[in-house]
Every structure is written in structure tokens, then in C-alpha cells.
Design an enzyme around this catalytic site. Structure first.
Site, PDB file in Angstrom:
ATOM      1  N   ARG A 103       0.850  -1.180   0.000  1.00  0.00           N
ATOM      2  CA  ARG A 103       0.000   0.000   0.000  1.00  0.00           C
ATOM      3  C   ARG A 103       0.886   1.229   0.000  1.00  0.00           C
ATOM      4  NH1 ARG A 103      -4.009   1.623   4.915  1.00  0.00           N
ATOM      5  NH2 ARG A 103      -2.025   2.057   5.874  1.00  0.00           N
ATOM      6  N   THR A 107      -0.659   7.672  -1.062  1.00  0.00           N
ATOM      7  CA  THR A 107      -1.952   7.646  -1.763  1.00  0.00           C
ATOM      8  C   THR A 107      -2.891   6.597  -1.179  1.00  0.00           C
ATOM      9  OG1 THR A 107      -1.229   5.977  -3.335  1.00  0.00           O
ATOM     10  CG2 THR A 107      -0.782   8.263  -3.919  1.00  0.00           C
ATOM     11  N   ASP A 201       1.376  -1.758  12.564  1.00  0.00           N
ATOM     12  CA  ASP A 201       1.644  -2.312  11.229  1.00  0.00           C
ATOM     13  C   ASP A 201       1.962  -3.805  11.379  1.00  0.00           C
ATOM     14  OD1 ASP A 201       3.045  -3.208   8.889  1.00  0.00           O
ATOM     15  OD2 ASP A 201       3.313  -1.104   8.319  1.00  0.00           O
ATOM     16  N   ASP A 204       5.255  -5.104   9.866  1.00  0.00           N
ATOM     17  CA  ASP A 204       6.427  -4.696  10.651  1.00  0.00           C
ATOM     18  C   ASP A 204       6.525  -5.507  11.946  1.00  0.00           C
ATOM     19  OD1 ASP A 204       6.896  -2.885   8.681  1.00  0.00           O
ATOM     20  OD2 ASP A 204       6.528  -1.092   9.899  1.00  0.00           O
TER      21      ASP A 204
HETATM   22  C1  PRP Z   1      -0.880  -3.710   4.975  1.00  0.00           C
HETATM   23  C2  PRP Z   1      -1.785  -4.895   5.310  1.00  0.00           C
HETATM   24  C3  PRP Z   1      -2.713  -4.950   4.132  1.00  0.00           C
HETATM   25  C4  PRP Z   1      -2.869  -3.499   3.764  1.00  0.00           C
HETATM   26  C5  PRP Z   1      -4.155  -2.999   4.355  1.00  0.00           C
HETATM   27  O1  PRP Z   1       0.141  -4.128   4.137  1.00  0.00           O
HETATM   28  O2  PRP Z   1      -1.096  -6.099   5.513  1.00  0.00           O
HETATM   29  O3  PRP Z   1      -2.171  -5.677   3.038  1.00  0.00           O
HETATM   30  O4  PRP Z   1      -1.756  -2.794   4.325  1.00  0.00           O
HETATM   31  O5  PRP Z   1      -4.400  -1.715   3.956  1.00  0.00           O
HETATM   32  P1  PRP Z   1      -5.625  -1.285   3.015  1.00  0.00           P
HETATM   33  O6  PRP Z   1      -6.843  -2.039   3.509  1.00  0.00           O
HETATM   34  O7  PRP Z   1      -5.727   0.182   3.272  1.00  0.00           O
HETATM   35  O8  PRP Z   1      -5.266  -1.613   1.599  1.00  0.00           O
HETATM   36  P2  PRP Z   1       1.419  -3.200   3.834  1.00  0.00           P
HETATM   37  O9  PRP Z   1       1.188  -2.348   2.644  1.00  0.00           O
HETATM   38  O10 PRP Z   1       1.829  -2.528   5.112  1.00  0.00           O
HETATM   39  O11 PRP Z   1       2.509  -4.266   3.394  1.00  0.00           O
HETATM   40  P3  PRP Z   1       3.281  -5.400   4.257  1.00  0.00           P
HETATM   41  O12 PRP Z   1       2.268  -6.473   4.544  1.00  0.00           O
HETATM   42  O13 PRP Z   1       4.334  -5.839   3.284  1.00  0.00           O
HETATM   43  O14 PRP Z   1       3.845  -4.786   5.497  1.00  0.00           O
END
Ligand code: PRP
Length: 210
Positions: A103, A107, A201, A204
């Protein structure tokens, strides 16, 4: 869209420990896995089965077996990987495909950066694993992707959701075969797109800061 929010003290207890900022990664990983196994029980309620004959030591009877094509479990990288073992523990005959999504923190739009899935998903029941349903953008993109490849239905298993994201997924998937199974629905999203109170997160906390 069908939504099932777990209502079980054991699930809430484990989620409470996950939420605690003092919980270290090894404990976080173990708990995420246990939680998924508990949620998987509900998520697989409509898994396709066929009748099979079985001979017990006493008599012949009819039982059930998971039907083919086998269900496909799709963890969304990274954080969904922390849910994979907990899911296949309950569904050991499932196949596993991978979707890498990130994500954009400005944005909040999801981006698919990796994909390893069977070409043809016709008639497949797909189980998407992602701990956080925040804006819903990642899950909507994953569901669209799988249904466009021919998946029969999609069940998402998430540990936590924000009401805003849940509504967005509901609107985006109207009229399609989608189920979301959740550990809890939290209060709201903050201005950075984080679930409040949430657990931070998940990627993380499972694997370290990137
Ligand atoms: C996080 C989480 C989801 C997403 C949720 O991933 O694991 O995939 O964000 O957000 P949304 O509902 O607003 O789309 P992230 O982008 O942090 O990646 P990661 O799992 O690699 O840490």
C-alpha cells in the site's frame, strides 16, 4: 457480501495480546497463527465437499471429503504470510498461491508487485489471508484479481478491520460471491490510514520495519 465477526473469548483474548505494543515478534507470530486457525474453522464452513464411502472397523458408511479442484489459499505478502501456516493446518490439502501487494503510504492505493498463482482459477474456492483490512483497497484489488481469473468465490480472513474498509469492500464486491471472516471490527481509520485502536503495522510487527 457475507461478513462474520468472531465472537469468542479465546479469539478476543489472543487479539488483546496481539494489540499490546509490548508483545514481541515471536509471540506475535505464534498468536497470529493460532488466531487464523480459529478463524479458519468459520471461514471453511462452506468449503466444497463430496460424499465418499468409508469402511470403519464396524461397517460401511458415507463420509465427506474436500472436493476438487482443491481450495486455493492466497496470503497477501508480506503480512498475510504470517497467517499461512495457521490456515493450512486446518486445510492441509489446499494449494497455495501468492500475491505481493504493498500500500502506497501516501496515496493509500494498493500495488501488486508479485504474483504466483495457477493460471486458471475456474471453479476454485479462494481463501485470501491478510491480517489488516484498513481502507480495503488491498483486499478489493486481490478479490478483483482472483475473480477475474475465474475464481468461483473468495473468502477473506482478516484479523482486524476498520468499518470504513469493510464498507468499501462491500460496495466494491456487490453481487459477487465474497465472504469476509474477521477477528474484530475496530473503531475507525486515522488520517494515516491506520486502524484505531488496531495493532500497528502487522507486517512490521511480524517481520520487522522495512
Ligand atoms: C498492509 C496490510 C494490508 C494493507 C491494508 O500491508 O497487511 O495488506 O496494508 O491496507 P488497506 O486495507 O488500506 O489496503 P502493507 O502495505 O503494510 O505491506 P506489508 O504487509 O508488506 O507490510
Amino acid at each position: 457480501m457475507r461478513v462474520h465477526v468472531a465472537d469468542h473469548p479465546l479469539i478476543t483474548h489472543k487479539l488483546t495480546v496481539l494489540r499490546d505494543r509490548a508483545t514481541p515478534s515471536p509471540t506475535f507470530r505464534a498468536l497470529a497463527e493460532e488466531l487464523v486457525t480459529l478463524l479458519a474453522y468459520e471461514a471453511t464452513r462452506d468449503v466444497h465437499v463430496v460424499e465418499v464411502p468409508v469402511t470403519t472397523p464396524v461397517a460401511e458408511t458415507t463420509g465427506l471429503a474436500i472436493a476438487t479442484p482443491r481450495p486455493l489459499v492466497v496470503p497477501i505478502l508480506r503480512a498475510g504470510l504470517g497467517m499461512l501456516e495457521g490456515m493450512v493446518k486446518l486445510l492441509p490439502t489446499a494449494e497455495v498461491g501468492f500475491l505481493g501487494m504493498v500500500r502506497n503510504e501516501e496515496t493509500l492505493q494498493p500495488d501488486i508487485y508479485a504474483e504466483r498463482l495457477p493460471d486458471d482459477l475456474s471453479d476454485r474456492q479462494c481463501f485470501v489471508l491478510d491480517p489488516m483490512l484498513a481502507t480495503g483497497g488491498s483486499l478489493i484489488a486481490a478479490i478483483d484479481y482472483l475473480l477475474a481469473r475465474g475464481a468461483k468465490d473468495v473468502t477473506a480472513v482478516c484479523l482486524l478491520a476498520a468499518p470504513e474498509g469493510l464498507k468499501a469492500v462491500e460496495e466494491a464486491t456487490a453481487g459477487r460471491e465474497v465472504t469476509v471472516v474477521l477477528g474484530a471490527v475496530d473503531s475507525h481509520l486515522d488520517e494515516n490510514g491506520f486502524i484505531v485502536p488496531g495493532l500497528g503495522d502487522a507486517g512490521d510487527r511480524l517481520y520487522g520495519v522495512v
